[in-house]
Design a protein around this motif. Structure first.
Motif, PDB file in Angstrom:
ATOM      1  N   LYS A  63       4.493  -9.510  -2.919  1.00  0.00           N
ATOM      2  CA  LYS A  63       3.270  -8.727  -2.783  1.00  0.00           C
ATOM      3  C   LYS A  63       3.500  -7.294  -3.271  1.00  0.00           C
ATOM      4  O   LYS A  63       4.614  -6.775  -3.255  1.00  0.00           O
ATOM      5  CB  LYS A  63       2.808  -8.696  -1.323  1.00  0.00           C
ATOM      6  N   LEU A  64       2.409  -6.667  -3.680  1.00  0.00           N
ATOM      7  CA  LEU A  64       2.467  -5.319  -4.242  1.00  0.00           C
ATOM      8  C   LEU A  64       1.811  -4.291  -3.335  1.00  0.00           C
ATOM      9  O   LEU A  64       0.816  -4.566  -2.672  1.00  0.00           O
ATOM     10  CB  LEU A  64       1.744  -5.286  -5.586  1.00  0.00           C
ATOM     11  N   VAL A  65       2.389  -3.096  -3.365  1.00  0.00           N
ATOM     12  CA  VAL A  65       1.844  -1.928  -2.683  1.00  0.00           C
ATOM     13  C   VAL A  65       1.682  -0.847  -3.738  1.00  0.00           C
ATOM     14  O   VAL A  65       2.570  -0.659  -4.571  1.00  0.00           O
ATOM     15  CB  VAL A  65       2.810  -1.421  -1.597  1.00  0.00           C
ATOM     16  N   VAL A  66       0.563  -0.150  -3.708  1.00  0.00           N
ATOM     17  CA  VAL A  66       0.370   1.000  -4.585  1.00  0.00           C
ATOM     18  C   VAL A  66       0.225   2.234  -3.712  1.00  0.00           C
ATOM     19  O   VAL A  66      -0.626   2.274  -2.822  1.00  0.00           O
ATOM     20  CB  VAL A  66      -0.865   0.850  -5.489  1.00  0.00           C
ATOM     21  N   ASP A  67       1.084   3.212  -3.948  1.00  0.00           N
ATOM     22  CA  ASP A  67       0.977   4.500  -3.267  1.00  0.00           C
ATOM     23  C   ASP A  67       0.164   5.421  -4.169  1.00  0.00           C
ATOM     24  O   ASP A  67       0.604   5.798  -5.250  1.00  0.00           O
ATOM     25  CB  ASP A  67       2.367   5.092  -3.027  1.00  0.00           C
ATOM     26  N   ALA A  68      -1.036   5.746  -3.719  1.00  0.00           N
ATOM     27  CA  ALA A  68      -1.937   6.564  -4.529  1.00  0.00           C
ATOM     28  C   ALA A  68      -1.660   8.059  -4.392  1.00  0.00           C
ATOM     29  O   ALA A  68      -2.211   8.862  -5.143  1.00  0.00           O
ATOM     30  CB  ALA A  68      -3.380   6.273  -4.149  1.00  0.00           C
ATOM     31  N   SER A 104     -13.708   3.102  -8.292  1.00  0.00           N
ATOM     32  CA  SER A 104     -13.864   3.087  -9.745  1.00  0.00           C
ATOM     33  C   SER A 104     -12.508   2.944 -10.432  1.00  0.00           C
ATOM     34  O   SER A 104     -12.350   2.145 -11.362  1.00  0.00           O
ATOM     35  CB  SER A 104     -14.564   4.370 -10.196  1.00  0.00           C
ATOM     36  N   ASP A 105     -11.546   3.713  -9.964  1.00  0.00           N
ATOM     37  CA  ASP A 105     -10.199   3.668 -10.540  1.00  0.00           C
ATOM     38  C   ASP A 105      -9.575   2.287 -10.350  1.00  0.00           C
ATOM     39  O   ASP A 105      -9.048   1.685 -11.282  1.00  0.00           O
ATOM     40  CB  ASP A 105      -9.327   4.738  -9.881  1.00  0.00           C
ATOM     41  N   ILE A 106      -9.673   1.772  -9.140  1.00  0.00           N
ATOM     42  CA  ILE A 106      -9.061   0.476  -8.833  1.00  0.00           C
ATOM     43  C   ILE A 106      -9.737  -0.642  -9.620  1.00  0.00           C
ATOM     44  O   ILE A 106      -9.073  -1.555 -10.118  1.00  0.00           O
ATOM     45  CB  ILE A 106      -9.101   0.213  -7.316  1.00  0.00           C
ATOM     46  N   ALA A 107     -11.044  -0.566  -9.771  1.00  0.00           N
ATOM     47  CA  ALA A 107     -11.752  -1.574 -10.567  1.00  0.00           C
ATOM     48  C   ALA A 107     -11.257  -1.576 -12.009  1.00  0.00           C
ATOM     49  O   ALA A 107     -11.129  -2.633 -12.634  1.00  0.00           O
ATOM     50  CB  ALA A 107     -13.256  -1.332 -10.515  1.00  0.00           C
ATOM     51  N   ALA A 108     -10.947  -0.402 -12.542  1.00  0.00           N
ATOM     52  CA  ALA A 108     -10.437  -0.306 -13.915  1.00  0.00           C
ATOM     53  C   ALA A 108      -9.042  -0.921 -14.038  1.00  0.00           C
ATOM     54  O   ALA A 108      -8.665  -1.383 -15.108  1.00  0.00           O
ATOM     55  CB  ALA A 108     -10.409   1.158 -14.365  1.00  0.00           C
ATOM     56  N   TRP A 109      -8.285  -0.930 -12.954  1.00  0.00           N
ATOM     57  CA  TRP A 109      -6.947  -1.531 -12.993  1.00  0.00           C
ATOM     58  C   TRP A 109      -7.017  -3.037 -13.080  1.00  0.00           C
ATOM     59  O   TRP A 109      -6.126  -3.671 -13.632  1.00  0.00           O
ATOM     60  CB  TRP A 109      -6.156  -1.215 -11.727  1.00  0.00           C
ATOM     61  N   SER A 110      -8.022  -3.636 -12.442  1.00  0.00           N
ATOM     62  CA  SER A 110      -8.119  -5.083 -12.320  1.00  0.00           C
ATOM     63  C   SER A 110      -6.848  -5.653 -11.690  1.00  0.00           C
ATOM     64  O   SER A 110      -6.191  -6.524 -12.261  1.00  0.00           O
ATOM     65  CB  SER A 110      -8.379  -5.706 -13.685  1.00  0.00           C
ATOM     66  N   PRO A 111      -6.499  -5.132 -10.500  1.00  0.00           N
ATOM     67  CA  PRO A 111      -5.214  -5.537  -9.918  1.00  0.00           C
ATOM     68  C   PRO A 111      -5.241  -6.933  -9.327  1.00  0.00           C
ATOM     69  O   PRO A 111      -6.293  -7.428  -8.932  1.00  0.00           O
ATOM     70  CB  PRO A 111      -5.021  -4.512  -8.796  1.00  0.00           C
ATOM     71  N   PRO A 112      -4.055  -7.541  -9.248  1.00  0.00           N
ATOM     72  CA  PRO A 112      -3.957  -8.766  -8.459  1.00  0.00           C
ATOM     73  C   PRO A 112      -4.109  -8.364  -6.989  1.00  0.00           C
ATOM     74  O   PRO A 112      -4.239  -7.187  -6.673  1.00  0.00           O
ATOM     75  CB  PRO A 112      -2.537  -9.257  -8.763  1.00  0.00           C
ATOM     76  N   GLN A 113      -4.065  -9.311  -6.116  1.00  0.00           N
ATOM     77  CA  GLN A 113      -4.187  -9.003  -4.689  1.00  0.00           C
ATOM     78  C   GLN A 113      -3.061  -8.056  -4.269  1.00  0.00           C
ATOM     79  O   GLN A 113      -1.888  -8.362  -4.439  1.00  0.00           O
ATOM     80  CB  GLN A 113      -4.111 -10.294  -3.871  1.00  0.00           C
ATOM     81  N   GLY A 135     -14.796  -2.859   3.557  1.00  0.00           N
ATOM     82  CA  GLY A 135     -13.802  -3.817   3.098  1.00  0.00           C
ATOM     83  C   GLY A 135     -13.856  -4.075   1.607  1.00  0.00           C
ATOM     84  O   GLY A 135     -13.460  -5.124   1.147  1.00  0.00           O
ATOM     85  N   VAL A 136     -14.332  -3.102   0.863  1.00  0.00           N
ATOM     86  CA  VAL A 136     -14.528  -3.295  -0.563  1.00  0.00           C
ATOM     87  C   VAL A 136     -13.215  -3.526  -1.284  1.00  0.00           C
ATOM     88  O   VAL A 136     -13.132  -4.279  -2.233  1.00  0.00           O
ATOM     89  CB  VAL A 136     -15.280  -2.082  -1.167  1.00  0.00           C
ATOM     90  N   LEU A 137     -12.163  -2.882  -0.816  1.00  0.00           N
ATOM     91  CA  LEU A 137     -10.888  -2.988  -1.516  1.00  0.00           C
ATOM     92  C   LEU A 137     -10.173  -4.316  -1.247  1.00  0.00           C
ATOM     93  O   LEU A 137      -9.312  -4.705  -2.001  1.00  0.00           O
ATOM     94  CB  LEU A 137      -9.961  -1.833  -1.101  1.00  0.00           C
ATOM     95  N   LEU A 138     -10.526  -4.944  -0.168  1.00  0.00           N
ATOM     96  CA  LEU A 138      -9.901  -6.217   0.229  1.00  0.00           C
ATOM     97  C   LEU A 138      -8.382  -6.085   0.345  1.00  0.00           C
ATOM     98  O   LEU A 138      -7.641  -7.024   0.084  1.00  0.00           O
ATOM     99  CB  LEU A 138     -10.271  -7.334  -0.758  1.00  0.00           C
ATOM    100  N   VAL A 139      -7.951  -4.895   0.717  1.00  0.00           N
ATOM    101  CA  VAL A 139      -6.536  -4.658   1.006  1.00  0.00           C
ATOM    102  C   VAL A 139      -6.475  -3.773   2.230  1.00  0.00           C
ATOM    103  O   VAL A 139      -7.459  -3.137   2.615  1.00  0.00           O
ATOM    104  CB  VAL A 139      -5.797  -3.964  -0.158  1.00  0.00           C
ATOM    105  N   ARG A 140      -5.306  -3.708   2.818  1.00  0.00           N
ATOM    106  CA  ARG A 140      -5.132  -2.765   3.910  1.00  0.00           C
ATOM    107  C   ARG A 140      -4.993  -1.376   3.303  1.00  0.00           C
ATOM    108  O   ARG A 140      -4.329  -1.184   2.303  1.00  0.00           O
ATOM    109  CB  ARG A 140      -3.884  -3.110   4.713  1.00  0.00           C
ATOM    110  N   VAL A 141      -5.636  -0.429   3.933  1.00  0.00           N
ATOM    111  CA  VAL A 141      -5.616   0.951   3.456  1.00  0.00           C
ATOM    112  C   VAL A 141      -5.019   1.812   4.534  1.00  0.00           C
ATOM    113  O   VAL A 141      -5.419   1.737   5.689  1.00  0.00           O
ATOM    114  CB  VAL A 141      -7.050   1.454   3.135  1.00  0.00           C
ATOM    115  N   THR A 142      -4.021   2.606   4.180  1.00  0.00           N
ATOM    116  CA  THR A 142      -3.463   3.554   5.136  1.00  0.00           C
ATOM    117  C   THR A 142      -3.860   4.940   4.708  1.00  0.00           C
ATOM    118  O   THR A 142      -3.653   5.318   3.564  1.00  0.00           O
ATOM    119  CB  THR A 142      -1.930   3.453   5.209  1.00  0.00           C
ATOM    120  N   CYS A 143      -4.500   5.672   5.588  1.00  0.00           N
ATOM    121  CA  CYS A 143      -4.931   7.036   5.302  1.00  0.00           C
ATOM    122  C   CYS A 143      -4.231   8.015   6.203  1.00  0.00           C
ATOM    123  O   CYS A 143      -3.841   7.695   7.276  1.00  0.00           O
ATOM    124  CB  CYS A 143      -6.435   7.183   5.510  1.00  0.00           C
TER     125      CYS A 143
END
Length: 108
Positions: free
Chosen positions: A51-56, A68-77, A100-108
């Motif tokens: 599994k992948l994690v992206v640190d923004a 918008s940015d994430i949609a442009a990436w077209s990332p896998p899950q 829940g638009v991102l369908l991933v866990r988000v840590t803020c």
């Protein structure tokens, strides 16, 4: 890293996966084309159990910018998206979580 190509970053992540790491973390590039290419490579080559994690790194000020940015990436899950925006932007963080638009866990 800003000095690496998508291929170089993918190769590093794939080597970590081959070494048995089940969760891989990369940082967000400001270039959405680089992120899209990285995810294309990983989508084709990454084992399904990894599994992948992206640190923004607090890159966005609003949910709309993030989405918008994430949609442009077209990332896998993704396993999760780390630090999409400053914690002080609690309303925007909550918006991501509530809808829940991102369908991933988000840590803020």
């Amino acid at each position: 890293s800003p000095d690496k190509t998508a291929r170089q970053t993918a190769d590093e992540l794939l080597a970590a996966a081959a070494a048995g790491w089940p969760l891989l973390k990369t940082t967000r590039s400001a270039d959405p084309r680089l992120m899209r290419r990285l995810f294309e490579l990983l989508d084709d080559e990454l084992p399904s159990n990894v599994k992948l994690v992206v640190d923004a790194n607090f890159a966005w000020r609003t949910s709309d910018e993030a989405l918008s940015d994430i949609a442009a990436w077209s990332p896998p899950q993704l396993a999760w998206l780390e630090d999409p925006m400053l914690p002080e932007e609690v309303t925007e963080c909550a918006r991501n979580l509530l809808f829940g638009v991102l369908l991933v866990r988000v840590t803020c």
